[in-house]
Motif scaffolding. Sequence first.
Motif, PDB file in Angstrom:
ATOM      1  N   LEU A  55      20.511  -1.842 -11.425  1.00 39.21           N
ATOM      2  CA  LEU A  55      20.121  -0.449 -11.157  1.00 39.21           C
ATOM      3  C   LEU A  55      19.390   0.148 -12.349  1.00 39.21           C
ATOM      4  CD1 LEU A  55      23.225   0.913  -9.237  1.00 39.21           C
ATOM      5  CD2 LEU A  55      20.960   0.364  -8.344  1.00 39.21           C
ATOM      6  N   LYS A  56      19.837  -0.208 -13.540  1.00 37.07           N
ATOM      7  CA  LYS A  56      19.175   0.306 -14.739  1.00 37.07           C
ATOM      8  C   LYS A  56      17.767  -0.279 -14.876  1.00 37.07           C
ATOM      9  CE  LYS A  56      19.504  -1.079 -18.960  1.00 37.07           C
ATOM     10  NZ  LYS A  56      20.008  -1.522 -20.261  1.00 37.07           N
ATOM     11  N   LEU A  57      17.657  -1.592 -14.701  1.00 32.38           N
ATOM     12  CA  LEU A  57      16.357  -2.261 -14.892  1.00 32.38           C
ATOM     13  C   LEU A  57      15.324  -1.768 -13.882  1.00 32.38           C
ATOM     14  CD1 LEU A  57      17.408  -5.918 -15.714  1.00 32.38           C
ATOM     15  CD2 LEU A  57      16.209  -4.331 -17.204  1.00 32.38           C
ATOM     16  N   VAL A  58      15.780  -1.495 -12.648  1.00 35.43           N
ATOM     17  CA  VAL A  58      14.862  -1.044 -11.598  1.00 35.43           C
ATOM     18  C   VAL A  58      14.236   0.305 -11.963  1.00 35.43           C
ATOM     19  CG1 VAL A  58      14.898  -0.103  -9.259  1.00 35.43           C
ATOM     20  CG2 VAL A  58      15.750  -2.382  -9.668  1.00 35.43           C
ATOM     21  N   GLN A  59      14.978   1.104 -12.718  1.00 42.19           N
ATOM     22  CA  GLN A  59      14.473   2.446 -13.037  1.00 42.19           C
ATOM     23  C   GLN A  59      13.603   2.497 -14.282  1.00 42.19           C
ATOM     24  OE1 GLN A  59      17.631   5.477 -12.928  1.00 42.19           O
ATOM     25  NE2 GLN A  59      18.827   3.943 -11.844  1.00 42.19           N
ATOM     26  N   LYS A  60      13.403   1.345 -14.936  1.00 41.39           N
ATOM     27  CA  LYS A  60      12.652   1.357 -16.185  1.00 41.39           C
ATOM     28  C   LYS A  60      11.147   1.325 -15.927  1.00 41.39           C
ATOM     29  CE  LYS A  60      16.063   1.436 -19.005  1.00 41.39           C
ATOM     30  NZ  LYS A  60      16.249   2.618 -19.855  1.00 41.39           N
ATOM     31  N   GLU A  61      10.395   1.819 -16.903  1.00 41.64           N
ATOM     32  CA  GLU A  61       8.941   1.806 -16.784  1.00 41.64           C
ATOM     33  C   GLU A  61       8.417   0.388 -16.927  1.00 41.64           C
ATOM     34  OE1 GLU A  61       6.941   4.151 -19.675  1.00 41.64           O
ATOM     35  OE2 GLU A  61       4.995   3.920 -18.720  1.00 41.64           O
ATOM     36  N   GLU A  62       7.424   0.063 -16.108  1.00 40.20           N
ATOM     37  CA  GLU A  62       6.807  -1.250 -16.222  1.00 40.20           C
ATOM     38  C   GLU A  62       5.474  -1.115 -16.947  1.00 40.20           C
ATOM     39  OE1 GLU A  62       6.697  -2.993 -12.381  1.00 40.20           O
ATOM     40  OE2 GLU A  62       8.824  -3.489 -12.437  1.00 40.20           O
ATOM     41  N   ILE A  63       5.352  -1.842 -18.050  1.00 49.63           N
ATOM     42  CA  ILE A  63       4.140  -1.742 -18.862  1.00 49.63           C
ATOM     43  C   ILE A  63       3.327  -3.024 -18.710  1.00 49.63           C
ATOM     44  CG2 ILE A  63       3.237  -1.422 -21.188  1.00 49.63           C
ATOM     45  CD1 ILE A  63       6.023  -0.179 -21.853  1.00 49.63           C
TER      46      ILE A  63
END
Lengths: 321, 131
Positions: A55-63
């Motif tokens: 759940l945390k990783l899904v909400q992170k910005e993708e650069i």
Amino acid sequence: MIFAASLAAAVVIVVLSATALALWYERKLAARMQTRIGPQFVGPIGLFQPVADLLKLVQKEEIVPMGADRVLFALAPPLTVIFALAAAAFVPLWPGVAVVRSDVGVLLVIGFGGLAMVPVWMAGWASFNKYALLGAMRAVAQSISYGVPLVLAAMVPVILAGTMDLDGITQFQATHHWFGLWPIIPGLPAFILFLLAMLAESNRIPFDIPEAESELVAGVTTEYTGMQFGFVYLAEYVHTVVGAAIGSVMFLGGWDGPFAPGLHWLLLKTLCLFTFIYWIRWTLVRLRADQLMTLCWKWLVPAGLGLVFLSAAWNQTGWSR
Amino acid sequence: MDSYLTPYLPVLILLVIAGVMCTAISLLAGKLGPRRITSVKEGAFECGNPSTGDGHARHSVRFYLVALLFIVFDVESVFVYPWGAMLHDFQAQHLGWFAFGEMMSFMATLALGLVYVWRKGALNWSADVNS
């Protein structure tokens, strides 16, 4: 066909949930080895920690870094997971049943294991980062080098059982002896060789040069963020879980065992191998790049050739039947 | 579809299921994640130092050598597999020792090749280490 298709879906779900559990299990195990407690707040004894991570990783910005090949960059991490999962299709779950029962199962499993290196290379190239590229280079060099002892070690059960069908190999072990135990001379060394080569193929310590953080920042995953990083991380665990399952099928009798149905035994043996692999991970240190190559080509490859000779010689004596 | 490949259809199904799952998670991550792009964020990450040179730097020719060795040994090892699977049948036809001898001479050639590249120094990862 419908049965096989639903089995395929079930295998994907089971392997992924087993991998999620493995993530938690490995962190708990590592913590205990280092006299820590490990995850404990999310769910009972921290059991839902992998879900929280997801759940945390899904909400992170993708650069996407400048100069990166956008298509390859986006494609590589999901592909690592997909290819790592594919080998699970050939694992016999209980007598006579796998998603696909193939006469050349051993080759296909090794082939899909090797295919898992392609997206790693894609990721390294597409990142447009020196360290990512160097990490990918090392990963590919290591993986193809250790592919040779892996192929040679996997040949021992093939020669002893006289079939390349994974279920056939397990059946032979069920009616004779497990190859990890008997014949002890090509069997046990071949099992150890297989385990070492598999560790190297899935880039686990003591063979995790491709992500040596003191030399390479984070190797292939340097430029990846959020879920994209999560996929590569997940794929490594999937690779280890599936690899442990294949190791137990080929050398430890797979579904064979008393009292309980086959699947239980397969899962138990996989768990034991998995524990052993992570025990090694949290005990040993990393090898140097040149030591890694020396170990592979100057020790493991000759040992593998010798083991193939010994197993063929054992077969000639006719004691196995 | 070719009937020879039909039994392998479940592998394709498995790959598709895994692919759909990964795509769904990827899309979800794309939707949920914030997007605040700065030039620093977009630059190559090298432990905080400004990046110098090309991202696709030149690398050692040794990697190429490893690929060559892999082709030689892995492909030839795979060649041994069918023989390994057939060995019991050879024995049943009283061709056991013939099959054994034939393949062992092949393996000896392979081992000889290994000795050759070893003596040539192709297996030394770094030039100064002569182990």
